[in-house]
Design a protein around this motif. Sequence first.
Motif, mmCIF file in Angstrom:
data_model
loop_
_atom_site.group_PDB
_atom_site.id
_atom_site.type_symbol
_atom_site.label_atom_id
_atom_site.label_comp_id
_atom_site.label_asym_id
_atom_site.label_seq_id
_atom_site.Cartn_x
_atom_site.Cartn_y
_atom_site.Cartn_z
ATOM 1 N N THR A 230 6.557 -0.310 -17.340
ATOM 2 C CA THR A 230 5.520 0.712 -17.573
ATOM 3 C C THR A 230 4.958 1.283 -16.285
ATOM 4 O OG1 THR A 230 3.744 -0.935 -17.675
ATOM 5 C CG2 THR A 230 4.858 -0.388 -19.743
ATOM 6 N N PHE A 231 5.224 0.624 -15.151
ATOM 7 C CA PHE A 231 4.697 1.142 -13.886
ATOM 8 C C PHE A 231 5.445 2.417 -13.517
ATOM 9 C CE2 PHE A 231 4.450 1.418 -9.256
ATOM 10 C CZ PHE A 231 3.078 1.293 -9.075
ATOM 11 N N PRO A 232 4.721 3.524 -13.263
ATOM 12 C CA PRO A 232 5.370 4.826 -13.014
ATOM 13 C C PRO A 232 6.094 4.864 -11.664
ATOM 14 C CG PRO A 232 3.078 5.099 -13.713
ATOM 15 C CD PRO A 232 3.253 3.660 -13.347
ATOM 16 N N ILE A 233 7.368 5.164 -11.711
ATOM 17 C CA ILE A 233 8.196 5.332 -10.506
ATOM 18 C C ILE A 233 9.063 6.567 -10.709
ATOM 19 C CG2 ILE A 233 9.890 4.282 -8.966
ATOM 20 C CD1 ILE A 233 9.199 1.574 -10.182
ATOM 21 N N ILE A 234 9.133 7.422 -9.692
ATOM 22 C CA ILE A 234 10.060 8.555 -9.758
ATOM 23 C C ILE A 234 10.970 8.521 -8.540
ATOM 24 C CG2 ILE A 234 8.432 9.964 -11.078
ATOM 25 C CD1 ILE A 234 7.981 11.635 -8.553
ATOM 26 N N HIS B 199 3.254 16.885 -9.681
ATOM 27 C CA HIS B 199 2.279 17.262 -10.704
ATOM 28 C C HIS B 199 2.580 16.556 -12.022
ATOM 29 C CE1 HIS B 199 -0.868 19.715 -12.418
ATOM 30 N NE2 HIS B 199 -0.076 20.060 -13.413
ATOM 31 N N ARG B 200 3.836 16.444 -12.379
ATOM 32 C CA ARG B 200 4.191 15.739 -13.610
ATOM 33 C C ARG B 200 3.778 14.273 -13.522
ATOM 34 N NH1 ARG B 200 4.072 15.996 -18.488
ATOM 35 N NH2 ARG B 200 4.859 18.124 -18.207
ATOM 36 N N LEU B 201 3.989 13.675 -12.370
ATOM 37 C CA LEU B 201 3.586 12.287 -12.173
ATOM 38 C C LEU B 201 2.076 12.140 -12.286
ATOM 39 C CD1 LEU B 201 4.359 9.386 -11.417
ATOM 40 C CD2 LEU B 201 4.197 10.048 -9.012
ATOM 41 N N CYS B 202 1.329 13.063 -11.690
ATOM 42 C CA CYS B 202 -0.132 13.014 -11.751
ATOM 43 C C CYS B 202 -0.644 13.194 -13.174
ATOM 44 C CB CYS B 202 -0.736 14.087 -10.843
ATOM 45 S SG CYS B 202 -0.506 13.768 -9.081
ATOM 46 N N MET B 203 -0.008 14.084 -13.927
ATOM 47 C CA MET B 203 -0.423 14.300 -15.314
ATOM 48 C C MET B 203 -0.191 13.042 -16.155
ATOM 49 S SD MET B 203 0.695 18.202 -16.260
ATOM 50 C CE MET B 203 -0.013 18.020 -17.897
ATOM 51 N N ASP B 204 0.948 12.404 -15.937
ATOM 52 C CA ASP B 204 1.244 11.179 -16.681
ATOM 53 C C ASP B 204 0.238 10.083 -16.334
ATOM 54 O OD1 ASP B 204 3.384 12.430 -17.841
ATOM 55 O OD2 ASP B 204 4.880 11.571 -16.484
ATOM 56 N N LEU B 205 -0.119 9.985 -15.059
ATOM 57 C CA LEU B 205 -1.087 8.974 -14.635
ATOM 58 C C LEU B 205 -2.470 9.276 -15.183
ATOM 59 C CD1 LEU B 205 -0.027 8.394 -10.930
ATOM 60 C CD2 LEU B 205 -0.067 6.680 -12.728
ATOM 61 N N ALA B 206 -2.836 10.565 -15.182
ATOM 62 C CA ALA B 206 -4.155 10.949 -15.688
ATOM 63 C C ALA B 206 -4.309 10.593 -17.158
ATOM 64 C CB ALA B 206 -4.378 12.446 -15.475
ATOM 65 N N LYS B 207 -3.228 10.710 -17.918
ATOM 66 C CA LYS B 207 -3.276 10.363 -19.339
ATOM 67 C C LYS B 207 -3.453 8.865 -19.528
ATOM 68 C CE LYS B 207 -0.380 14.252 -20.807
ATOM 69 N NZ LYS B 207 0.949 14.641 -21.349
ATOM 70 N N GLN B 208 -2.929 8.085 -18.590
ATOM 71 C CA GLN B 208 -3.056 6.629 -18.677
ATOM 72 C C GLN B 208 -4.436 6.146 -18.257
ATOM 73 O OE1 GLN B 208 0.038 4.625 -16.513
ATOM 74 N NE2 GLN B 208 1.670 5.861 -17.405
ATOM 75 N N GLN B 209 -5.154 6.968 -17.487
ATOM 76 C CA GLN B 209 -6.453 6.577 -16.957
ATOM 77 C C GLN B 209 -7.533 7.465 -17.564
ATOM 78 O OE1 GLN B 209 -6.248 6.908 -12.715
ATOM 79 N NE2 GLN B 209 -4.618 5.417 -12.517
#
Length: 251
Positions: A136-140, A187-197
């Motif tokens: 689940t940890f976000p990595i790109i 930006h896609r990574l930030c959006m995904d993180l923002a939804k998690q937080q």
Amino acid sequence: MRLIQNMSTIAEYPSAECPSSRVIKIAVIGGSGVGKTALVVRFLTKRFIGDYERNVGNLYSREVQIDGDKVAIQVQDTPGVQVNANGLSCTDHVARSIQWADAVVMVYSVTDCRSFDLIGQLHQLVSRTHMDRSGTFPIILVANKADLLHVRRVDAQEGPLLASVLGCSFYEVSASEDYSQVQGAFHRLCMDLAKQQPPLVQSQMAINASSCGTEKKRSPLIPRPKSPNMQDLKRRFKQVLSAKVRTVTSV
């Protein structure tokens, strides 16, 4: 964009300077010379600077709007990782950056096969560091310098294939030629993180509401005990009143 620091230690964004309800922390890792700093600066400023001093691991910040909310983005640049006879060789700063981050961007250059070969070991390092969030940890994975076709050494299909094996998103970009590619990946990574937080205010309200609901449910069955401090204050107050009464009576 604000350069918070260029020390080898990682400091949190000062709360007084960060009015945002959320802070997103991203670490950018990869081999030497793959363009990590160029990617970070391109994303945060839209500018490309061709020459940089030796990467000492700067921490950059920028405040953006995501879905109507203010979000402070911190991006930790890191020194290049090497491979020696004993395996992966990285500084303590890289390891601390990975542990500190909410997400990691792994970067290789399409002109450097060695930087591509590092990715698998880097992914293992990130996975070990965040074992509690395995899967689940976000990595790109980002392939940089896509514009240098004449010196390309990593086939265009190898990046997506590796990303599929590792289970992470893949982006091929050119920090020098196309800002939209770089912006799209981050930006896609930030959006995904923002939804998690969720916003801190909403989270705190939810916690308070949950606490109140629990207390209300328990109250009919288990009387809420009086605070020892309040009992002590009442006892002392009675002692003072009794002393005053005795003083008045004696007079």
